[in-house]
Design a protein around this motif. Sequence first.
Motif, PDB file in Angstrom:
ATOM      1  N   LYS A 118      25.607  53.871  65.907  1.00 13.40           N
ATOM      2  CA  LYS A 118      25.154  53.023  67.011  1.00 13.40           C
ATOM      3  C   LYS A 118      24.742  51.657  66.458  1.00 13.40           C
ATOM      4  N   LYS A 140      36.427  45.298  70.926  1.00 13.47           N
ATOM      5  CA  LYS A 140      37.470  46.229  70.511  1.00 13.47           C
ATOM      6  C   LYS A 140      37.676  46.032  69.008  1.00 13.47           C
ATOM      7  N   LYS A 159      29.307  59.239  64.464  1.00 14.80           N
ATOM      8  CA  LYS A 159      28.991  58.158  65.391  1.00 14.80           C
ATOM      9  C   LYS A 159      27.973  57.226  64.760  1.00 14.80           C
ATOM     10  N   VAL A 204      35.822  50.951  67.652  1.00 12.89           N
ATOM     11  CA  VAL A 204      34.936  50.806  68.806  1.00 12.89           C
ATOM     12  C   VAL A 204      35.814  50.306  69.946  1.00 12.89           C
ATOM     13  N   ASP A 205      35.611  50.880  71.106  1.00 14.09           N
ATOM     14  CA  ASP A 205      36.410  50.501  72.269  1.00 14.09           C
ATOM     15  C   ASP A 205      35.463  50.398  73.456  1.00 14.09           C
ATOM     16  N   SER A 206      34.958  49.201  73.691  1.00 16.58           N
ATOM     17  CA  SER A 206      34.041  49.002  74.810  1.00 16.58           C
ATOM     18  C   SER A 206      34.363  47.665  75.456  1.00 16.58           C
ATOM     19  N   PRO A 207      33.834  47.396  76.638  1.00 16.51           N
ATOM     20  CA  PRO A 207      34.169  46.148  77.328  1.00 16.51           C
ATOM     21  C   PRO A 207      33.851  44.905  76.481  1.00 16.51           C
ATOM     22  N   GLY A 248      24.957  43.542  72.838  1.00 16.45           N
ATOM     23  CA  GLY A 248      25.049  44.823  73.508  1.00 16.45           C
ATOM     24  C   GLY A 248      24.840  45.961  72.536  1.00 16.45           C
ATOM     25  N   GLU A 249      25.003  47.170  73.038  1.00 18.91           N
ATOM     26  CA  GLU A 249      24.896  48.359  72.206  1.00 18.91           C
ATOM     27  C   GLU A 249      26.271  48.988  72.125  1.00 18.91           C
ATOM     28  N   TYR A 250      26.699  49.274  70.906  1.00 18.03           N
ATOM     29  CA  TYR A 250      28.042  49.793  70.693  1.00 18.03           C
ATOM     30  C   TYR A 250      27.978  51.090  69.900  1.00 18.03           C
ATOM     31  N   VAL A 251      28.889  51.994  70.208  1.00 16.86           N
ATOM     32  CA  VAL A 251      29.013  53.217  69.430  1.00 16.86           C
ATOM     33  C   VAL A 251      30.337  53.163  68.681  1.00 16.86           C
ATOM     34  N   GLU A 308      32.999  54.952  66.107  1.00 19.98           N
ATOM     35  CA  GLU A 308      33.380  56.325  65.806  1.00 19.98           C
ATOM     36  C   GLU A 308      34.481  56.354  64.759  1.00 19.98           C
TER      37      GLU A 308
END
Length: 81
Positions: free
Chosen positions: A80, A45, A78, A39-42, A65-68, A70
Amino acid sequence: GDGTVVQRDERFMPATVTIKMGQSIVVKNDDPFVHHVFVDSPGMKYDSGEQRPGRTVTIKFDVPGEYVLECAIHLKMKLKV
């Protein structure tokens, strides 16, 4: 409780998991080949590296938050959270 997800038939099952902040999900590779979880989101990681058949990884979520998530090998996979 924490969420358990399996990788089977090149899919995450279930495809959506809801947990509380600070909880973890456990992802188990039920396929006969290698998977990978990232997962790579603000807010988060994570990179599991190579996840061999039968191997389990635990991923903790500390930022709401919501994370995807992969699989870097099978891009259609994917999950969620």
